[in-house]
Scaffold this motif. Structure first.
Motif, mmCIF file in Angstrom:
data_model
loop_
_atom_site.group_PDB
_atom_site.id
_atom_site.type_symbol
_atom_site.label_atom_id
_atom_site.label_comp_id
_atom_site.label_asym_id
_atom_site.label_seq_id
_atom_site.Cartn_x
_atom_site.Cartn_y
_atom_site.Cartn_z
ATOM 1 N N TYR A 194 38.834 40.278 40.826
ATOM 2 C CA TYR A 194 40.237 40.299 41.250
ATOM 3 C C TYR A 194 40.702 38.914 41.682
ATOM 4 O O TYR A 194 41.790 38.466 41.319
ATOM 5 N N ILE A 195 39.878 38.239 42.457
ATOM 6 C CA ILE A 195 40.252 36.916 42.956
ATOM 7 C C ILE A 195 40.355 35.912 41.808
ATOM 8 O O ILE A 195 41.325 35.158 41.720
ATOM 9 N N VAL A 196 39.371 35.909 40.924
ATOM 10 C CA VAL A 196 39.360 34.938 39.826
ATOM 11 C C VAL A 196 40.555 35.153 38.903
ATOM 12 O O VAL A 196 41.254 34.201 38.539
ATOM 13 N N PHE A 197 40.811 36.403 38.524
ATOM 14 C CA PHE A 197 41.943 36.643 37.632
ATOM 15 C C PHE A 197 43.279 36.417 38.327
ATOM 16 O O PHE A 197 44.256 36.011 37.699
ATOM 17 N N GLY A 198 43.352 36.651 39.620
ATOM 18 C CA GLY A 198 44.565 36.343 40.368
ATOM 19 C C GLY A 198 44.829 34.848 40.424
ATOM 20 O O GLY A 198 45.963 34.393 40.245
ATOM 21 N N VAL A 199 43.783 34.071 40.638
ATOM 22 C CA VAL A 199 43.935 32.611 40.672
ATOM 23 C C VAL A 199 44.299 32.092 39.285
ATOM 24 O O VAL A 199 45.150 31.203 39.148
ATOM 25 N N LEU A 200 43.674 32.631 38.238
ATOM 26 C CA LEU A 200 44.015 32.210 36.876
ATOM 27 C C LEU A 200 45.475 32.528 36.543
ATOM 28 O O LEU A 200 46.170 31.726 35.920
ATOM 29 N N GLY A 201 45.949 33.692 36.957
ATOM 30 C CA GLY A 201 47.352 34.039 36.738
ATOM 31 C C GLY A 201 48.294 33.123 37.499
ATOM 32 O O GLY A 201 49.343 32.723 36.990
ATOM 33 N N SER A 202 47.905 32.759 38.722
ATOM 34 C CA SER A 202 48.725 31.837 39.509
ATOM 35 C C SER A 202 48.773 30.460 38.863
ATOM 36 O O SER A 202 49.836 29.833 38.794
ATOM 37 N N LEU A 203 47.627 29.988 38.396
ATOM 38 C CA LEU A 203 47.598 28.691 37.724
ATOM 39 C C LEU A 203 48.413 28.717 36.437
ATOM 40 O O LEU A 203 49.082 27.738 36.098
ATOM 41 N N PHE A 204 48.365 29.829 35.724
ATOM 42 C CA PHE A 204 49.170 29.967 34.518
ATOM 43 C C PHE A 204 50.655 29.914 34.849
ATOM 44 O O PHE A 204 51.441 29.265 34.158
ATOM 45 N N GLY A 205 51.060 30.591 35.919
ATOM 46 C CA GLY A 205 52.467 30.569 36.339
ATOM 47 C C GLY A 205 52.916 29.181 36.744
ATOM 48 O O GLY A 205 53.997 28.731 36.359
ATOM 49 N N LEU A 206 52.085 28.472 37.510
ATOM 50 C CA LEU A 206 52.439 27.100 37.908
ATOM 51 C C LEU A 206 52.470 26.172 36.698
ATOM 52 O O LEU A 206 53.344 25.309 36.588
#
Length: 78
Positions: free
Chosen positions: A12-24
């Motif tokens: 959950y944490i890794v995919f959440g961080v990846l999604g955040s980085l994708f958004g930024l």
């Protein structure tokens, strides 16, 4: 069973961080494209607000979708 919960939490944490980085990254990429397009074509000023708003909206949307996954992962770890 405890190992499974920890693995799920980290996923959950890794995919959440990846999604955040994708958004930024999406926000940054559309901003750079908009500025570069304005520098090369003086008539492109009409598209700049649309491109900027689209990038900001999609980036914020990805950040909002990613944040609950990060919070859930942290909650599962505790």
């Amino acid at each position: 069973m405890d190992t499974h919960v920890k693995v799920l939490a980290w996923l959950y944490i890794v995919f959440g961080v990846l999604g955040s980085l994708f958004g930024l990254g999406l926000m940054a990429l559309l901003s750079i494209i908009g500025v570069a397009g304005a520098a090369s074509d003086p008539d492109a000023w009409v598209a700049l607000p649309i491109l900027g708003m689209t990038g900001a909206a999609l980036g914020v949307f990805m950040l909002v979708l990613s944040l609950p996954g990060i919070v859930a992962g942290i909650g599962l770890l505790q």
